[in-house]
Write a protein that holds these residues in place. Structure first.
Motif, mmCIF file in Angstrom:
data_model
loop_
_atom_site.group_PDB
_atom_site.id
_atom_site.type_symbol
_atom_site.label_atom_id
_atom_site.label_comp_id
_atom_site.label_asym_id
_atom_site.label_seq_id
_atom_site.Cartn_x
_atom_site.Cartn_y
_atom_site.Cartn_z
ATOM 1 N N ARG A 84 104.355 57.274 46.141
ATOM 2 C CA ARG A 84 104.709 58.677 46.012
ATOM 3 C C ARG A 84 106.202 58.730 45.709
ATOM 4 O O ARG A 84 107.025 58.531 46.607
ATOM 5 C CB ARG A 84 104.397 59.434 47.303
ATOM 6 C CG ARG A 84 102.923 59.378 47.641
ATOM 7 C CD ARG A 84 102.639 60.094 48.935
ATOM 8 N NE ARG A 84 101.242 59.874 49.313
ATOM 9 C CZ ARG A 84 100.679 60.422 50.361
ATOM 10 N NH1 ARG A 84 101.367 61.233 51.144
ATOM 11 N NH2 ARG A 84 99.418 60.181 50.640
ATOM 12 N N PRO A 85 106.549 58.989 44.453
ATOM 13 C CA PRO A 85 107.965 59.000 44.081
ATOM 14 C C PRO A 85 108.767 59.948 44.980
ATOM 15 O O PRO A 85 108.355 61.064 45.264
ATOM 16 C CB PRO A 85 107.953 59.496 42.624
ATOM 17 C CG PRO A 85 106.591 59.091 42.128
ATOM 18 C CD PRO A 85 105.672 59.246 43.311
ATOM 19 N N GLY A 86 109.919 59.450 45.458
ATOM 20 C CA GLY A 86 110.775 60.236 46.334
ATOM 21 C C GLY A 86 110.421 60.115 47.812
ATOM 22 O O GLY A 86 111.056 60.727 48.652
ATOM 23 N N TYR A 87 109.393 59.314 48.131
ATOM 24 C CA TYR A 87 108.961 59.138 49.520
ATOM 25 C C TYR A 87 108.925 57.659 49.891
ATOM 26 O O TYR A 87 108.724 56.805 49.039
ATOM 27 C CB TYR A 87 107.557 59.719 49.731
ATOM 28 C CG TYR A 87 107.523 61.224 49.649
ATOM 29 C CD1 TYR A 87 107.514 61.994 50.802
ATOM 30 C CD2 TYR A 87 107.489 61.869 48.422
ATOM 31 C CE1 TYR A 87 107.472 63.373 50.741
ATOM 32 C CE2 TYR A 87 107.448 63.251 48.348
ATOM 33 C CZ TYR A 87 107.440 64.000 49.506
ATOM 34 O OH TYR A 87 107.406 65.363 49.442
ATOM 35 N N VAL A 88 109.100 57.393 51.169
ATOM 36 C CA VAL A 88 109.008 56.041 51.710
ATOM 37 C C VAL A 88 107.977 56.087 52.821
ATOM 38 O O VAL A 88 107.966 57.018 53.635
ATOM 39 C CB VAL A 88 110.371 55.558 52.257
ATOM 40 C CG1 VAL A 88 110.235 54.243 52.986
ATOM 41 C CG2 VAL A 88 111.374 55.444 51.126
ATOM 42 N N TYR A 89 107.108 55.083 52.854
ATOM 43 C CA TYR A 89 106.066 55.053 53.875
ATOM 44 C C TYR A 89 106.608 54.485 55.183
ATOM 45 O O TYR A 89 107.256 53.451 55.201
ATOM 46 C CB TYR A 89 104.879 54.211 53.403
ATOM 47 C CG TYR A 89 103.752 54.201 54.400
ATOM 48 C CD1 TYR A 89 102.959 55.320 54.577
ATOM 49 C CD2 TYR A 89 103.517 53.084 55.196
ATOM 50 C CE1 TYR A 89 101.931 55.326 55.506
ATOM 51 C CE2 TYR A 89 102.494 53.081 56.132
ATOM 52 C CZ TYR A 89 101.709 54.205 56.278
ATOM 53 O OH TYR A 89 100.704 54.209 57.204
ATOM 54 N N GLU A 90 106.359 55.189 56.279
ATOM 55 C CA GLU A 90 106.702 54.710 57.618
ATOM 56 C C GLU A 90 105.404 54.293 58.294
ATOM 57 O O GLU A 90 104.497 55.099 58.462
ATOM 58 C CB GLU A 90 107.384 55.809 58.440
ATOM 59 C CG GLU A 90 108.768 56.159 57.935
ATOM 60 C CD GLU A 90 109.458 57.181 58.822
ATOM 61 O OE1 GLU A 90 109.027 57.371 59.981
ATOM 62 O OE2 GLU A 90 110.417 57.784 58.358
ATOM 63 N N ARG A 107 103.215 57.723 58.067
ATOM 64 C CA ARG A 107 103.460 58.934 57.270
ATOM 65 C C ARG A 107 104.364 58.612 56.098
ATOM 66 O O ARG A 107 105.063 57.597 56.089
ATOM 67 C CB ARG A 107 104.079 60.027 58.123
ATOM 68 C CG ARG A 107 105.496 59.733 58.565
ATOM 69 C CD ARG A 107 106.005 60.797 59.541
ATOM 70 N NE ARG A 107 107.413 60.614 59.829
ATOM 71 C CZ ARG A 107 108.384 61.345 59.299
ATOM 72 N NH1 ARG A 107 108.093 62.317 58.471
ATOM 73 N NH2 ARG A 107 109.633 61.107 59.605
ATOM 74 N N TRP A 108 104.362 59.502 55.129
ATOM 75 C CA TRP A 108 105.260 59.401 53.994
ATOM 76 C C TRP A 108 106.490 60.247 54.313
ATOM 77 O O TRP A 108 106.379 61.434 54.569
ATOM 78 C CB TRP A 108 104.579 59.895 52.719
ATOM 79 C CG TRP A 108 103.547 58.935 52.240
ATOM 80 C CD1 TRP A 108 102.219 58.946 52.524
ATOM 81 C CD2 TRP A 108 103.774 57.810 51.407
ATOM 82 N NE1 TRP A 108 101.603 57.885 51.915
ATOM 83 C CE2 TRP A 108 102.524 57.176 51.210
ATOM 84 C CE3 TRP A 108 104.905 57.271 50.789
ATOM 85 C CZ2 TRP A 108 102.388 56.028 50.435
ATOM 86 C CZ3 TRP A 108 104.763 56.129 50.019
ATOM 87 C CH2 TRP A 108 103.513 55.523 49.841
ATOM 88 N N ASP A 109 107.666 59.618 54.316
ATOM 89 C CA ASP A 109 108.913 60.279 54.664
ATOM 90 C C ASP A 109 109.660 60.654 53.394
ATOM 91 O O ASP A 109 109.963 59.782 52.571
ATOM 92 C CB ASP A 109 109.759 59.335 55.529
ATOM 93 C CG ASP A 109 111.029 59.976 56.035
ATOM 94 O OD1 ASP A 109 111.071 61.223 56.141
ATOM 95 O OD2 ASP A 109 111.981 59.239 56.328
ATOM 96 N N LYS A 114 117.350 55.558 52.270
ATOM 97 C CA LYS A 114 118.595 55.680 51.514
ATOM 98 C C LYS A 114 119.274 57.017 51.776
ATOM 99 O O LYS A 114 120.480 57.103 51.823
ATOM 100 C CB LYS A 114 118.330 55.496 50.023
ATOM 101 C CG LYS A 114 117.939 54.076 49.690
ATOM 102 C CD LYS A 114 117.659 53.913 48.237
ATOM 103 C CE LYS A 114 117.196 52.491 47.976
ATOM 104 N NZ LYS A 114 116.688 52.305 46.651
ATOM 105 N N ASP A 115 118.472 58.098 51.963
ATOM 106 C CA ASP A 115 119.044 59.415 52.216
ATOM 107 C C ASP A 115 119.463 59.601 53.664
ATOM 108 O O ASP A 115 120.113 60.566 54.005
ATOM 109 C CB ASP A 115 118.038 60.516 51.846
ATOM 110 C CG ASP A 115 117.794 60.566 50.355
ATOM 111 O OD1 ASP A 115 118.590 59.984 49.601
ATOM 112 O OD2 ASP A 115 116.802 61.188 49.942
ATOM 113 N N LYS A 116 119.088 58.693 54.548
ATOM 114 C CA LYS A 116 119.409 58.827 55.964
ATOM 115 C C LYS A 116 120.534 57.899 56.393
ATOM 116 O O LYS A 116 120.763 57.709 57.562
ATOM 117 C CB LYS A 116 118.164 58.525 56.809
ATOM 118 C CG LYS A 116 117.083 59.557 56.632
ATOM 119 C CD LYS A 116 115.926 59.232 57.522
ATOM 120 C CE LYS A 116 114.834 60.260 57.359
ATOM 121 N NZ LYS A 116 113.687 59.943 58.190
ATOM 122 N N GLY A 117 121.200 57.281 55.432
ATOM 123 C CA GLY A 117 122.328 56.428 55.774
ATOM 124 C C GLY A 117 121.954 55.000 56.110
ATOM 125 O O GLY A 117 122.806 54.213 56.453
#
Length: 140
Positions: A84-90, A107-109, A114-117
């Motif tokens: 899912r482009p723009g998402y990372v799986y947790e 879940r898909w975050d 990268k956006d959370k530092g």
């Protein structure tokens, strides 16, 4: 009352019940979340060979789920899922609460690490999965 008098009242009651049930079902299905605490900690993760990367897919690693029917943990094998482009799986993970062990579902975050530092640590492979416990230590 006769049966003829009950029919319209019964029809109105049935319509009201069905109408309200249909109204609630669509909204409630989108927000349902159930957490069950169990007293048995999950076993150590099972080793799975991660298959070679597949373009357009992300490897979702296996995890221990709770099988309430058998009252024990059951291993759910890893699998491929379309990325899912723009998402990372947790991945799903177990946490210990005051009431016992609770499974936090995968879940898909949106935005991802990268956006959370968080640093990428040089893992350019989209199918890369950080081993359990390593992300919290800053190793992934």
């Amino acid at each position: 009352m006769t049966h003829r008098m009950l029919r319209p009242a019964r029809a109105i009651l049935v319509a009201a019940v069905l109408g309200s049930g249909l109204t609630f079902s669509a909204a409630s299905m989108a927000q349902v979340s159930v957490n069950i605490a169990i007293g048995v900690p999950p076993p150590a993760p099972m080793y799975e060979v991660v298959p070679a990367p597949r373009p357009g897919y992300v490897w979702l690693p296996g995890f221990w789920d709770w099988d309430d029917g058998h009252r024990k943990h059951a291993w759910k094998k890893g699998r491929w899922e379309r990325e899912r482009p723009g998402y990372v799986y947790e991945s799903p993970r177990w946490i210990q609460s005051r009431d016992g062990w609770v499974l936090v579902p995968g879940r898909w975050d949106e935005g991802g690490y990268k956006d959370k530092g968080h640093k990428d640590k040089g893992h350019k492979d989209k199918g890369y999965h950080c081993p359990p416990g390593h992300a919290k230590k800053g190793e992934c």
